[in-house]
Design a protein around this motif. Sequence first.
Motif, mmCIF file in Angstrom:
data_model
loop_
_atom_site.group_PDB
_atom_site.id
_atom_site.type_symbol
_atom_site.label_atom_id
_atom_site.label_comp_id
_atom_site.label_asym_id
_atom_site.label_seq_id
_atom_site.Cartn_x
_atom_site.Cartn_y
_atom_site.Cartn_z
ATOM 1 N N LEU A 291 0.833 -1.208 0.000
ATOM 2 C CA LEU A 291 0.000 0.000 0.000
ATOM 3 C C LEU A 291 0.865 1.255 0.000
ATOM 4 O O LEU A 291 0.601 2.217 -0.725
ATOM 5 N N SER A 292 1.896 1.266 0.827
ATOM 6 C CA SER A 292 2.764 2.438 0.911
ATOM 7 C C SER A 292 3.486 2.695 -0.401
ATOM 8 O O SER A 292 3.591 3.838 -0.863
ATOM 9 N N ARG A 295 1.051 4.084 -2.944
ATOM 10 C CA ARG A 295 0.764 5.497 -2.694
ATOM 11 C C ARG A 295 1.858 6.384 -3.266
ATOM 12 O O ARG A 295 1.590 7.422 -3.886
ATOM 13 N N ASP A 296 3.124 5.951 -3.073
ATOM 14 C CA ASP A 296 4.236 6.738 -3.612
ATOM 15 C C ASP A 296 4.211 6.733 -5.144
ATOM 16 O O ASP A 296 4.530 7.745 -5.790
ATOM 17 N N LEU A 370 -8.268 3.227 -3.350
ATOM 18 C CA LEU A 370 -7.168 2.910 -2.431
ATOM 19 C C LEU A 370 -7.053 3.886 -1.268
ATOM 20 O O LEU A 370 -6.371 3.598 -0.274
ATOM 21 N N ALA A 371 -7.723 5.035 -1.374
ATOM 22 C CA ALA A 371 -7.488 6.129 -0.427
ATOM 23 C C ALA A 371 -7.790 5.743 1.013
ATOM 24 O O ALA A 371 -7.064 6.116 1.945
ATOM 25 N N TRP A 374 -4.985 3.627 2.332
ATOM 26 C CA TRP A 374 -3.805 4.477 2.565
ATOM 27 C C TRP A 374 -3.948 5.251 3.864
ATOM 28 O O TRP A 374 -3.000 5.361 4.639
ATOM 29 N N CYS A 378 -1.182 3.389 6.260
ATOM 30 C CA CYS A 378 0.128 3.946 5.914
ATOM 31 C C CYS A 378 0.412 5.173 6.760
ATOM 32 O O CYS A 378 -0.486 5.969 7.050
ATOM 33 N N LEU A 400 -5.133 13.503 0.618
ATOM 34 C CA LEU A 400 -3.857 12.830 0.395
ATOM 35 C C LEU A 400 -3.128 13.309 -0.848
ATOM 36 O O LEU A 400 -1.901 13.241 -0.909
#
Length: 424
Positions: A291-292, A295-296, A370-371, A374, A378, A400
Amino acid sequence: MTPPSSPLKSNETPGQPGPEEGATVLDAVEAFHRRFNVFPSEAAYTAVVLWDAHTHLLDVFESTPRIAFLSPEPGSGKTRALEIIDTLTPRSMFTTDVSPAALFRSVCDPDARPTVLFDEVDTTFGPKAGGNEDLRGLINSGHRRSGVVHRCVGDGSTQTVQAFPVYAALAMGGLGDLPDTIMSRSIIIRMRRRAPNEEVEPFRERTTAPEGHALRKRLAAWADSVRGTLQDSLPEMPDGVTDRPADVWEPLLAVADAAGGHWPERARAACVQLVTAAKANDKGSVGIRLLSDLRDIFDGAERMLSAELLGRLAELDDAPWADLDGKPITARALARMLGDYVTADNDPIKPRNIKTGSKSSAKGYYASDLADAWLRYCRPPAPQGSATAATAATAQVRALFPVADTPEVADTDPLPAAPAAAQL
């Protein structure tokens, strides 16, 4: 003229000296450690000394933190740290191998529970060891004073289930890391080999142990003098230290406050430093790592195709995605792993069709799906206010990510498309 005598303290009796000041005793314990141990930071010395002291006061705390001396290589001073602790703590039990049954029987008597010093713990929980779930469960349960294990007692059909207490102090030494559930209950000291200019005295059991035992008596006497004042104590936590880290550090901060002097300030500084370091070294589960990284990679994009995500994941040098179970992560594996998490609407995260041309489409993922994961799993990508309860997907995405200029694509999934307001 005879000077007036000093008034007796409440815990003194005529003809007997009162207990030492706590700060004086802890200073002596720290000096003893420094003669034989090279710890990686001042915070580590502070934590270890407070941990030594708290083992004499287990009956007044609701939990006991585990302390783990870990290193990437042998010869880093882990065993020596445990050897010194062995001389300072009550009823110490030094072991390199213990079965769940043996540990259970050792700690189940509250009046005779030992301080368990478990060296070479990597052979029990390391990658080449078995799961040892029974032992791990016992160690985790023993973190709380209310912790028990249940066993059948009796003969044949007359057996009954009985709860046995397993609350006990535990220090460990080993290579690598420990299971996440044990790490979260531990103060982590990352040991390293001594540099050429870092010198220590040689440890000799015959001469060193009696010195440690004398300090152990001083610690025990001081602990007895403050035991009443520590009942139901609630030390003030540093900002940002909550939940499990607060449980871990509460007994040590209470000991520091009781000792006085420079120890309360040192204890809170050490707490912040070691909790922060533990979070920085926490790799998390493979799912949280995924997940992290996603996000990146999204980095503000509204949606991305699975093929692009897989390529970008495989390019991350410090990530496992290029060699996941011997091969790069696949679209099927990505979907399976993300399917364990849900959207803000509590639906499983799954790939959706994304148009790539006038008549073609491919599978991919939306940031709005996905928010929520996250936000929940995360760490924030940058300092910001603490997250509150999840709101709608629109608010989460906007919180985000900034609005991104992305190619115009249309969702052709038969499921309803994300609301226009949520598509940045």
